[in-house]
Write an enzyme that holds these catalytic residues in place. Structure first.
Site, short mmCIF file in Angstrom:
data_model
loop_
_atom_site.label_atom_id
_atom_site.label_comp_id
_atom_site.label_asym_id
_atom_site.label_seq_id
_atom_site.Cartn_x
_atom_site.Cartn_y
_atom_site.Cartn_z
CB SER A 174 -10.64 -3.52 1.77
OG SER A 174 -11.42 -2.52 2.38
CB CYS B 43 -3.77 1.56 8.65
SG CYS B 43 -4.63 1.43 7.09
CB THR C 100 -27.61 -9.27 9.92
OG1 THR C 100 -28.34 -9.96 10.94
CG2 THR C 100 -28.55 -8.86 8.80
CG ASN D 63 -0.28 -0.39 2.49
OD1 ASN D 63 0.40 -1.41 2.58
ND2 ASN D 63 -0.43 0.44 3.51
CG HIS E 187 -12.16 1.52 2.31
ND1 HIS E 187 -11.16 2.45 2.45
CD2 HIS E 187 -11.87 0.53 3.16
CE1 HIS E 187 -10.30 2.04 3.38
NE2 HIS E 187 -10.71 0.86 3.82
CD GLN F 245 -3.71 -0.37 -1.63
OE1 GLN F 245 -4.03 0.05 -2.75
NE2 GLN F 245 -4.08 0.24 -0.52
C1 LIG Z 1 -6.39 -0.57 3.49
C2 LIG Z 1 -5.61 -1.81 3.63
C3 LIG Z 1 -5.94 -2.76 4.61
C4 LIG Z 1 -7.06 -2.54 5.60
O1 LIG Z 1 -8.29 -2.57 4.97
P1 LIG Z 1 -9.63 -2.13 5.76
O2 LIG Z 1 -10.74 -2.57 4.88
O3 LIG Z 1 -9.55 -0.64 5.87
O4 LIG Z 1 -9.64 -2.80 7.07
C5 LIG Z 1 -5.18 -3.90 4.68
N1 LIG Z 1 -4.17 -4.12 3.82
C6 LIG Z 1 -3.83 -3.24 2.87
C7 LIG Z 1 -2.72 -3.55 1.94
C8 LIG Z 1 -4.53 -2.05 2.74
O5 LIG Z 1 -4.18 -1.17 1.80
#
Ligand SMILES: *Cc1c(COP(=O)(O)O)cnc(C)c1O
Length: 416
Positions: free
Chosen positions: A200, A358, A238, A152, A202, A180
């Site tokens: 993920s 993070c 749920t 990331n 987002h 990523q």
């Molecule tokens: C953003 C990210 C995470 C964490 O993802 P979340 O959905 O925000 O918990 C884990 N690993 C990598 C490489 C990320 O970029």
């Protein structure tokens, strides 16, 4: 142009308007519980979840039954690593890498307290680990290897196919944090001996709070959340139907972008009468339509324009990590001789970061860059630029201009 110009897509992406439009009816019109099989509300929700599961499976080359929806990559990683450790028959050794996301590293630290023995591999100065190094780290009692697909902070891509193959030859389960990589690289799990894969929403133009863990058939895993035995007993709770619908739609859009020859089969963005008025407000007036989906090849062109532009305009700047084995959307640049905190504070026309969002709660230098051998000062003075679907050439040119001015001013001030 958005202001400040957004260059932090690796921290999070905006929800794509097509994704938002697809998910909205599942908040109120089709609000049923996907586990309610006795009426049409529940059945409608269940059908939507099924479709999304299929869309995500198609993007990854996985079987739909292998997909477990979670709240995001952090949860997926916890479920994968802790779930495998708890299900172990013999062995307590885990192999991972120093440049992993904190979700992996902190989970491993947690398991060390419960009796796990963890090897943290050190990458070379390019951020890469080698297959030989990985093979040497495996032992008879190794249970699991967890190696992130693409980093990331630097975008560096590990040789996942080779590593997973080695792991399987030794009977070691292989997990990859592909958060990523999904949507940026073409992934086909039918051809890869990967047992577990985390992702993920987002980071993929779906909302925050939705993600998935792919659990390949025959992988023993103990659930980390008990309850109504949703998701084939792997993750009770749920289902987040609107989030799941969004992740499915996001996967469908990503499939188009990551296919090498599909650049012209773009889906139209919602427009005109069908578009909810507030979507127009959010994403631009009719005269300033939402930028079209960027195919990844053109996105790489923008990243390269940004990178070469900055390196040309700013002396004593260099790229952190391999420039070959790297995502097409990320560049991490170190600016020698400037104070990192002042640099980030002065870059107010662009939204960038150093290190990952993070770990932004701490003021430590990036553990990723440190593991690659950078000094504290250089790690602080490194900036991650991550581009995405809505990045424009105008934003890139603004960033080049702004970065070169700010670095120039800071160095001038320091010299006087
Ligand atoms: C953003 C990210 C995470 C964490 O993802 P979340 O959905 O925000 O918990 C884990 N690993 C990598 C490489 C990320 O970029």
């Amino acid at each position: 142009m958005n202001y400040p110009a957004y260059f932090d897509y690796n921290a999070t992406t905006p929800v794509d308007p097509r994704v938002l439009e697809t998910m909205l009816p599942y908040f109120n019109t089709h609000f049923g519980n996907a586990a309610s099989r006795t009426h049409v509300y529940g059945l409608k929700a269940e059908a939507a979840v099924d479709e999304a599961r299929g869309q995500l499976a198609r993007l990854l080359g996985a079987d739909r039954k292998e997909i477990v929806f979670t709240s995001g990559a952090t949860e997926s990683i916890n479920l994968a690593v802790k779930g495998v450790f708890e299900a172990r028959q013999h062995g307590n050794h885990i192999v991972t890498v120093m440049t992993e996301h904190k979700a992996v590293l902190d989970t491993c630290v947690h398991l060390e307290k419960l009796g796990a023995d963890v090897t943290y591999l050190q990458p070379d100065t390019d951020g890469l680990i080698t297959p030989e190094q990985f093979r040497d780290a495996l032992r008879p009692n190794t249970l699991l290897a967890s190696v992130m697909w693409a980093n990331n902070e630097t975008g560096v891509i590990q040789p996942i196919a080779e590593l997973a193959t080695i792991a399987h030859e030794r009977g070691v389960l292989f997990h990859t944090d592909a958060t990523q990589a999904v949507g940026k690289l073409s992934i086909n799990l039918h051809e890869l001996p990967v047992d577990l894969l985390s992702l993920s929403g987002h980071k993929l133009y779906a909302p925050k709070g939705i993600g998935a863990l792919v659990v390949r058939h025959k992988t023993s895993l103990i659930a980390q959340q008990d309850g109504g035995r949703h998701e084939r007993g792997r993750r009770s709770g749920t289902l987040n139907v609107p989030g799941i619908v969004a992740l499915g739609k996001a996967a469908e859009l990503a499939l188009v972008e990551t296919q090498p020859f599909a650049s012209h089969s773009r889906q139209p963005l919602p427009s005109g009468k069908e578009t909810q008025p507030f979507l127009q407000e959010l994403y631009g007036q009719p005269n300033h339509p939402v930028p079209e989906t960027q195919h990844l090849a053109s996105l790489q062109g923008l990243r390269d324009r940004l990178e070469t532009g900055i390196l040309k305009a700013v002396p004593d700047a260099f790229v952190n990590g391999s420039r070959v084995h790297r995502l097409p959307t990320t560049t991490n640049i170190a600016f020698a001789g400037v104070d990192g905190e002042m640099l980030l504070g002065s870059l107010n026309q662009i939204a960038v970061s150093n290190g990952s969002a993070c770990t932004a709660a701490s003021t430590d230098p990036s553990h990723v860059l440190k593991a690659m051998g950078l000094s504290d000062d250089l790690a602080y003075a490194s900036v991650r630029f991550s581009l995405g679907r809505f990045t424009t050439e105008a934003e890139v040119d603004l960033a080049i201009q702004h970065v070169s001015e700010v670095v120039g001013q800071l160095r001038h001030a320091l010299a006087n």
